[in-house]
Design a protein around this motif. Sequence first.
Motif, short mmCIF file in Angstrom:
data_model
loop_
_atom_site.label_atom_id
_atom_site.label_comp_id
_atom_site.label_asym_id
_atom_site.label_seq_id
_atom_site.Cartn_x
_atom_site.Cartn_y
_atom_site.Cartn_z
N ASP A 2 0.80 -1.23 0.00
CA ASP A 2 0.00 0.00 0.00
C ASP A 2 0.83 1.28 0.00
O ASP A 2 0.63 2.18 0.80
CB ASP A 2 -0.98 -0.03 1.18
CG ASP A 2 -2.01 -1.13 1.01
OD1 ASP A 2 -3.09 -0.86 0.47
OD2 ASP A 2 -1.70 -2.29 1.38
N ASP B 268 -1.19 -3.00 -4.07
CA ASP B 268 -1.36 -1.55 -4.07
C ASP B 268 -0.01 -0.83 -3.88
O ASP B 268 0.07 0.22 -3.26
CB ASP B 268 -2.37 -1.08 -3.01
CG ASP B 268 -3.80 -1.45 -3.39
OD1 ASP B 268 -4.01 -1.98 -4.50
OD2 ASP B 268 -4.70 -1.19 -2.58
N ASN C 276 -5.93 -3.93 -5.44
CA ASN C 276 -7.06 -3.47 -6.24
C ASN C 276 -6.71 -2.17 -6.98
O ASN C 276 -7.55 -1.61 -7.66
CB ASN C 276 -8.32 -3.29 -5.39
CG ASN C 276 -8.07 -2.50 -4.13
OD1 ASN C 276 -7.18 -2.83 -3.34
ND2 ASN C 276 -8.83 -1.44 -3.93
N HIS D 106 -3.60 -9.75 -0.07
CA HIS D 106 -3.67 -8.29 -0.16
C HIS D 106 -4.63 -7.76 0.91
O HIS D 106 -4.38 -6.73 1.52
CB HIS D 106 -4.09 -7.80 -1.55
CG HIS D 106 -4.29 -6.32 -1.57
ND1 HIS D 106 -3.28 -5.44 -1.24
CD2 HIS D 106 -5.38 -5.55 -1.83
CE1 HIS D 106 -3.74 -4.19 -1.31
NE2 HIS D 106 -5.01 -4.24 -1.65
N HIS E 175 -4.07 -3.43 2.46
CA HIS E 175 -5.34 -2.90 1.97
C HIS E 175 -6.09 -2.00 2.95
O HIS E 175 -6.68 -1.00 2.54
CB HIS E 175 -6.26 -4.06 1.54
CG HIS E 175 -7.57 -3.61 0.96
ND1 HIS E 175 -7.65 -2.96 -0.25
CD2 HIS E 175 -8.84 -3.69 1.43
CE1 HIS E 175 -8.92 -2.69 -0.51
NE2 HIS E 175 -9.66 -3.10 0.50
MN LIG Z 1 -6.08 -2.35 -1.64
#
Ligand SMILES: [Mn+2]
Length: 246
Positions: free
Chosen positions: A8, A44, A83, A117, A202
Amino acid sequence: MKVWLLSDLHLKTVNERNGNILLRFLHSLARGEREATHLVMLGDIFDFWVGDHGFYTKQFQPYIDAVLAVQKAGIKVIYFEGNHDVHVKKFWDSVGIETHVEDEYFQFGKLNVRLSHGDLINPNDHKYLKYREFIRRPLLEKLAHILPARELTMIGKVASRKSRKRSSHYRRHNEDQLIELIRTYAEKCFREKPFDILFTGHMHVRDDWVGNIDGRAFRSVNLGSWFDVPQVFWLTETASDWETVG
Ligand SMILES: [Mn+2]
């Protein structure tokens, strides 16, 4: 055995503070300045990268080169799609980086570790789960590789700005609930198939927790994000800690 984990970062360009920090960190691994056997990038890492496009690989070339240098130095690199970096498995596989989309179990020394994730942590986020199911369809993956990157990026920028606005506000006011969700997910995963440690990202909330089911202990670590402090996590068979990188 020494595993380094990060997630992230949401990097947008090659010329930003956290991007430079990541490059320095990767170079330190590649040069052997930090001991390492594995590097886990848990999703991410990039704020927007969809499909196997030269547009993104060109945009993020310095990061890609640095990751490949780590792998070349004999450190096993494991990449998870998030994502925001979606359908990038095709690219990373093509350059020899092991990439996963769904949760996966790994044996690191004597530790059994589940990596995820973490975008399935919140079972109440029906909107997101629907969206995930949609973009994960094989036809959509095909489209992602074909559609012009400029158009994909424009769509993604709007979507990610909206989602971050919503989620950073949400996070500030719901941190306890988010931590509850992370731990509940860890319990659910442990019941599915036991592990020593579950790592997730995430949620952008750092959490390190020991759970217990039927007298069996397990650990759940959420890696947080680099929006507040750029931190990586390291793990050996006998110790672990966060490390702030700069
Ligand atoms: Mn994410």
